[in-house]
Enzyme design. Structure first.
Site, PDB file in Angstrom:
ATOM      1  N   LYS A  15       0.820  -1.210   0.000  1.00 21.52           N
ATOM      2  CA  LYS A  15       0.000   0.000   0.000  1.00 21.52           C
ATOM      3  C   LYS A  15       0.864   1.275   0.000  1.00 21.52           C
ATOM      4  O   LYS A  15       2.058   1.220   0.320  1.00 21.52           O
ATOM      5  CB  LYS A  15      -0.922  -0.029   1.226  1.00 21.52           C
ATOM      6  CG  LYS A  15      -1.979  -1.147   1.166  1.00 21.52           C
ATOM      7  CD  LYS A  15      -2.906  -1.063   2.371  1.00 21.52           C
ATOM      8  CE  LYS A  15      -4.037  -2.076   2.278  1.00 21.52           C
ATOM      9  NZ  LYS A  15      -4.943  -1.988   3.441  1.00 21.52           N
ATOM     10  N   TYR A  55     -12.832  -2.876  -2.985  1.00 21.64           N
ATOM     11  CA  TYR A  55     -13.317  -2.649  -1.623  1.00 21.64           C
ATOM     12  C   TYR A  55     -14.845  -2.533  -1.581  1.00 21.64           C
ATOM     13  O   TYR A  55     -15.393  -1.820  -0.742  1.00 21.64           O
ATOM     14  CB  TYR A  55     -12.649  -1.403  -1.027  1.00 21.64           C
ATOM     15  CG  TYR A  55     -11.190  -1.619  -0.632  1.00 21.64           C
ATOM     16  CD1 TYR A  55     -10.803  -2.712   0.137  1.00 21.64           C
ATOM     17  CD2 TYR A  55     -10.196  -0.711  -1.006  1.00 21.64           C
ATOM     18  CE1 TYR A  55      -9.474  -2.916   0.508  1.00 21.64           C
ATOM     19  CE2 TYR A  55      -8.864  -0.898  -0.639  1.00 21.64           C
ATOM     20  CZ  TYR A  55      -8.509  -1.998   0.122  1.00 21.64           C
ATOM     21  OH  TYR A  55      -7.203  -2.203   0.503  1.00 21.64           O
ATOM     22  N   PHE A  63     -15.532   5.495   6.331  1.00 19.45           N
ATOM     23  CA  PHE A  63     -14.138   5.737   5.946  1.00 19.45           C
ATOM     24  C   PHE A  63     -13.836   5.396   4.479  1.00 19.45           C
ATOM     25  O   PHE A  63     -12.695   5.484   4.039  1.00 19.45           O
ATOM     26  CB  PHE A  63     -13.180   4.951   6.862  1.00 19.45           C
ATOM     27  CG  PHE A  63     -13.414   3.456   6.867  1.00 19.45           C
ATOM     28  CD1 PHE A  63     -12.891   2.648   5.864  1.00 19.45           C
ATOM     29  CD2 PHE A  63     -14.154   2.849   7.874  1.00 19.45           C
ATOM     30  CE1 PHE A  63     -13.099   1.275   5.859  1.00 19.45           C
ATOM     31  CE2 PHE A  63     -14.372   1.467   7.883  1.00 19.45           C
ATOM     32  CZ  PHE A  63     -13.841   0.688   6.868  1.00 19.45           C
ATOM     33  N   ARG A  91      -2.228 -14.461   4.664  1.00 18.03           N
ATOM     34  CA  ARG A  91      -3.002 -13.697   5.653  1.00 18.03           C
ATOM     35  C   ARG A  91      -2.323 -13.759   7.029  1.00 18.03           C
ATOM     36  O   ARG A  91      -2.257 -12.764   7.739  1.00 18.03           O
ATOM     37  CB  ARG A  91      -4.433 -14.235   5.765  1.00 18.03           C
ATOM     38  CG  ARG A  91      -5.334 -13.941   4.591  1.00 18.03           C
ATOM     39  CD  ARG A  91      -5.775 -12.502   4.495  1.00 18.03           C
ATOM     40  NE  ARG A  91      -6.752 -12.106   5.495  1.00 18.03           N
ATOM     41  CZ  ARG A  91      -7.438 -10.959   5.463  1.00 18.03           C
ATOM     42  NH1 ARG A  91      -7.227 -10.087   4.485  1.00 18.03           N
ATOM     43  NH2 ARG A  91      -8.299 -10.658   6.398  1.00 18.03           N
ATOM     44  N   THR A  97      -6.114  -6.685  10.577  1.00  9.89           N
ATOM     45  CA  THR A  97      -6.315  -5.350  10.000  1.00  9.89           C
ATOM     46  C   THR A  97      -5.788  -4.234  10.904  1.00  9.89           C
ATOM     47  O   THR A  97      -5.087  -3.329  10.436  1.00  9.89           O
ATOM     48  CB  THR A  97      -7.827  -5.126   9.740  1.00  9.89           C
ATOM     49  OG1 THR A  97      -8.356  -6.281   9.101  1.00  9.89           O
ATOM     50  CG2 THR A  97      -8.060  -3.906   8.866  1.00  9.89           C
ATOM     51  N   ARG A 108       2.161  -6.549   9.487  1.00  9.13           N
ATOM     52  CA  ARG A 108       1.486  -5.406  10.114  1.00  9.13           C
ATOM     53  C   ARG A 108       1.947  -5.245  11.562  1.00  9.13           C
ATOM     54  O   ARG A 108       2.126  -4.128  12.045  1.00  9.13           O
ATOM     55  CB  ARG A 108      -0.035  -5.598  10.037  1.00  9.13           C
ATOM     56  CG  ARG A 108      -0.587  -5.366   8.624  1.00  9.13           C
ATOM     57  CD  ARG A 108      -2.006  -5.870   8.479  1.00  9.13           C
ATOM     58  NE  ARG A 108      -2.653  -5.453   7.240  1.00  9.13           N
ATOM     59  CZ  ARG A 108      -3.832  -5.896   6.837  1.00  9.13           C
ATOM     60  NH1 ARG A 108      -4.498  -6.778   7.558  1.00  9.13           N
ATOM     61  NH2 ARG A 108      -4.356  -5.459   5.689  1.00  9.13           N
ATOM     62  N   ASN A 118      -2.033   0.209   6.897  1.00  5.40           N
ATOM     63  CA  ASN A 118      -1.530  -1.053   7.453  1.00  5.40           C
ATOM     64  C   ASN A 118      -0.663  -1.824   6.451  1.00  5.40           C
ATOM     65  O   ASN A 118      -0.605  -3.038   6.469  1.00  5.40           O
ATOM     66  CB  ASN A 118      -2.695  -1.897   8.005  1.00  5.40           C
ATOM     67  CG  ASN A 118      -3.789  -2.090   6.978  1.00  5.40           C
ATOM     68  OD1 ASN A 118      -3.577  -1.814   5.796  1.00  5.40           O
ATOM     69  ND2 ASN A 118      -4.935  -2.580   7.403  1.00  5.40           N
ATOM     70  N   HIS A 121      -2.204  -5.271   1.550  1.00  4.23           N
ATOM     71  CA  HIS A 121      -3.470  -5.954   1.332  1.00  4.23           C
ATOM     72  C   HIS A 121      -3.155  -7.398   0.987  1.00  4.23           C
ATOM     73  O   HIS A 121      -2.179  -7.670   0.279  1.00  4.23           O
ATOM     74  CB  HIS A 121      -4.251  -5.338   0.154  1.00  4.23           C
ATOM     75  CG  HIS A 121      -5.364  -6.241  -0.310  1.00  4.23           C
ATOM     76  ND1 HIS A 121      -6.591  -6.276   0.318  1.00  4.23           N
ATOM     77  CD2 HIS A 121      -5.404  -7.194  -1.285  1.00  4.23           C
ATOM     78  CE1 HIS A 121      -7.340  -7.204  -0.266  1.00  4.23           C
ATOM     79  NE2 HIS A 121      -6.645  -7.776  -1.230  1.00  4.23           N
ATOM     80  N   GLU A 132      -9.429 -11.447  -7.311  1.00  6.50           N
ATOM     81  CA  GLU A 132      -8.487 -10.337  -7.148  1.00  6.50           C
ATOM     82  C   GLU A 132      -7.257 -10.483  -8.051  1.00  6.50           C
ATOM     83  O   GLU A 132      -6.783  -9.500  -8.615  1.00  6.50           O
ATOM     84  CB  GLU A 132      -8.077 -10.213  -5.675  1.00  6.50           C
ATOM     85  CG  GLU A 132      -9.244  -9.766  -4.801  1.00  6.50           C
ATOM     86  CD  GLU A 132      -8.870  -9.566  -3.334  1.00  6.50           C
ATOM     87  OE1 GLU A 132      -7.724  -9.852  -2.937  1.00  6.50           O
ATOM     88  OE2 GLU A 132      -9.760  -9.120  -2.576  1.00  6.50           O
TER      89      GLU A 132
END
Ligand code: UDP
Ligand code: MG
Length: 159
Positions: A15, A55, A63, A91, A97, A108, A118, A121, A132
């Protein structure tokens, strides 16, 4: 697109916060040292169209607008990693998150403090990973090659 056994695939995005903080190498290294196989990587700018799709589950959240702005604030690195049960493995490597509560040792947990910023993704289920990976990569952009370390990363009956 093949998703069987060691050919399972997942999408990772580095990100904008991680790009700005110079964490690309650190993040790639986490997946490499785990024994995963990188089959696609590119730097790209995201637009509202792809973010609305990506998303969609958050579209009604307060947000959502700031999340889109954050994800457009710099290019991201999109990566496709391959391996046995790679969706769940990645993951776990990323952590939860809310980064300040993420387990130490996870990406993270080690590199971030925010729920929004964070650093990565990662696809959350195999079905979402299929969607995805196809959203961010064409078939041409996904490489098919032999990784010699697989002989040591996996037992014979796993590869
Ligand atoms: N996010 C946010 N505020 C929240 C929840 C999520 O800004 O309260 C952002 C954050 O960047 C998160 C992304 O939206 O990574 C996607 O949310 P999701 O619940 O899918 O979490 P993830 O799968 O990334 O852990
Ligand atoms: Mg998610």
């Amino acid at each position: 697109m093949i998703f069987d056994g060691v050919r399972e695939k997942t999408l990772v995005l580095v990100k904008p916060d991680a790009i700005q903080r110079g964490l690309i190498g650190e993040i790639v290294a986490r997946f490499e040292r785990k024994g995963l196989k990188l089959v696609g990587i590119k730097m790209m700018n995201l637009n509202d169209e792809v973010l609305k799709e990506h998303y969609a589950h958050l579209a009604d959240k307060p947000f959502f607008a700031s999340l889109k702005n954050f994800m457009k604030s710099s290019p991201v690195i999109a990566m496709c990693w391959e391996g046995l049960e790679v969706v769940s493995a990645v993951r776990l490597l990323c952590g939860i998150t809310k980064a300040r509560a993420a387990e130490a040792g996870s990406i993270r947990g080690d590199f971030a403090m925010s729920v929004s910023c964070n650093v990565v993704h990662a696809s959350d289920t195999v079905d979402n990973a299929k969607r995805e990976v196809a959203r961010f990569f064409t078939e041409d952009e996904l490489q098919d090659y032999r990784k010699s370390e697989y002989e040591h990363v996996y037992a014979e009956d796993e590869r």
